[in-house]
Design a protein around this motif. Structure first.
Motif: not given
Length: 370
Positions: A99-102, A153-158, A182-187
Motif C-alpha cells: 500500500f501507499q501508506n506502508y 526512513s520512508g524509503g526503508q519502511q516501503q 517519497l521524494d523524487k530522488n528516493l522515488r
C-alpha cells in the motif's frame, strides 16, 4: 534453502508467457447506478510487469482492489492460473499487496512485520526467522531487522512493506501507488529496486500509478484507464508513439493535437494546410486528431520546405528551461504549438522570436476523431 524457489537466478532473464491472470468483463458499482469500473477485460502473462495508469477516479485502484479481494465485483470474472478467484477471500488468494501508506505494525520490528504473513499461515518459527531474514536481505535491509518502523526512513519502511508482500511467495504482487509519499530522488531509487526484484523473482506484478514516468520506465505493458474503462493496453512505446485514443495521447506525455481531414494521398490540417502523404489514413468520416510530440519538432534554419517534412512559421510566446532542453510555446497562425529542443539550440531564442519549425511526416500519428 532459498526462501524464493521460483526466483530466476540469472539477472534479466524472466519469461513472460501465456495467460496467467485473466480479468473478464469486470464491473463495479457502489450504488447500483453509476459504475466505477465498466466492463474491463485484460490478459496478464505470468512474470509480466503491468502498470495501471490513469488519473484519480479512473478505476485503476478499484480494479486492483478487486484482484486483491478487498472489493467484490458487481459482475465479471477474475481468473488466476486457471482458477476463478472472485469468490475467494483475500487471505486465501496468495496475493501480495503493498500500500501507499506502508501499513506496517508500529509495535513490531522490521523482521516481525515481514514475518507476520508467515505467522498467519502457521509456519514453524525457524522457517519464519529464516525467510524473513532472506526477504529483508533481498530489499537491502538485512541489518535493520531489529528496528521498529519509527526508526526507519520512508524509503526503508516501503522496503519492509515490499519484503512482507514477497516473503510468502505470492502468485501475484500488487502495488498501489507505493512511491507516492517519497521524494523524487528516493522515488527513482525505489523504481530501480522494484524492477531489480521483479527481474530476480520473475513474479507477476501489477503496479497502480498516476505517474507517467513510473509507468513508462518500469512496465512491460501499460493499461491506461479513463472513466472506468481501459483506453489502451500496450507496450510503453506503443502507448507513447501510437496512442489508441486522444485521451491516451494527451494523458501520456506532452502533445500537440491538430484537427485534420483526410482524402486520398492528402491530409488537410486546419490552420497548417495540406500535406501530401503516400499512406494518408482513410476512414468513413475522414476526420482525425493528428498528434505530434514536442520533442519530434525541431528548428528549421534553411528557409525552404523539404520532402517528408512539415515546415511552419512559428512565433515564440513563452519558454520553459528544463536544463538539458527548452520548451518553446507559441503559435503558427491560429494553431498553438509546443516544441522541445536541445538547450544548446535555444540560447539565443527570446519571447517574440520569429522562427521556422519542422517535423517529419512519419512523426505524425493520426487518431480517428470521436
Amino acid at each position: 534453502m532459498n526462501a524464493f524457489p521460483g526466483r530466476i537466478e540469472k539477472e534479466g532473464q524472466h519469461s513472460v508467457t501465456g495467460r496467467y491472470l485473466e480479468i473478464r468483463d469486470l464491473v463495479k458499482s457502489y450504488d447500483g447506478r453509476q459504475q466505477a469500473v465498466r466492463g474491463i477485460s485484460l490478459d496478464i502473462a505470468k512474470g509480466e510487469f503491468v502498470s495501471f495508469l490513469g488519473p484519480s477516479g479512473s478505476g485503476k485502484t478499484t480494479t486492483l482492489m478487486m484482484v486483491a479481494g478487498f472489493e467484490q465485483p458487481t459482475a465479471g470474472h477474475i481468473v488466476l492460473g486457471g482458477r476463478e478467484i472472485a469468490p475467494i477471500p483475500p487471505h486465501k488468494r496468495n496475493i501480495g499487496m503493498v500500500f501507499q501508506n506502508y501499513a506496517l505494525f508500529p509495535h513490531m520490528t522490521a523482521a516481525e512485520n515481514v514475518g507476520f504473513p508467515l505467522r498467519m499461515r502457521k509456519r514453524p518459527a525457524a522457517e519464519i526467522a529464516r525467510r524473513s531474514a532472506e526477504a529483508l536481505a533481498m530489499v537491502g535491509l538485512g541489518d535493520f531487522a531489529g528496528r521498529q518502523p519509527r526508526e526507519l526512513s520512508g524509503g526503508q519502511q516501503q522496503r519492509v512493506a515490499l519484503a512482507r508482500a514477497l516473503v510468502f511467495e505470492p502468485d501475484v504482487l500488487l502495488l498501489d501507488e507505493p512511491l507516492g509519499a517519497l521524494d523524487k530522488n528516493l522515488r527513482e531509487h525505489m523504481q530501480v529496486e522494484i524492477k531489480r526484484i521483479h527481474r530476480e523473482l520473475g513474479i507477476t506484478t501489477i503496479y497502480v500509478t498516476h505517474d507517467q514516468t513510473e509507468a513508462m520506465t518500469m512496465s512491460d505493458r501499460i493499461a491506461v484507464f479513463s472513466q472506468g474503462v481501459v483506453e489502451q493496453f500496450a507496450a510503453p512505446l506503443d502507448v507513447y508513439l501510437r496512442p489508441a485514443t486522444r485521451f491516451v495521447g494527451g494523458f501520456v506525455g506532452d502533445s500537440n493535437f491538430f484537427a485534420a481531414t483526410s482524402r486520398p494521398g492528402m491530409l488537410e490540417i486546419e490552420g497548417l494546410g495540406s500535406l501530401s502523404l503516400p499512406q494518408a489514413p482513410a476512414s468513413a468520416s475522414g476526420r482525425y486528431d493528428v498528434l505530434v510530440r514536442p520533442e519530434a519538432i525541431s528548428l528549421w534554419r534553411d528557409g525552404s520546405a523539404a520532402a517528408g517534412h512539415c515546415v511552419v512559421p512559428f512565433t515564440v510566446t513563452a519558454l520553459v528551461n528544463y536544463g538539458d532542453s527548452v520548451l518553446l510555446m507559441g503559435s503558427s497562425g491560429t494553431v498553438q504549438l509546443r516544441a522541445r529542443i536541445p538547450f544548446v539550440q535555444a540560447t539565443e531564442i527570446r519571447e517574440g522570436a520569429q522562427l521556422q519549425l519542422s517535423w517529419r511526416h512519419v512523426d505524425m500519428h493520426c487518431i480517428p476523431a470521436a
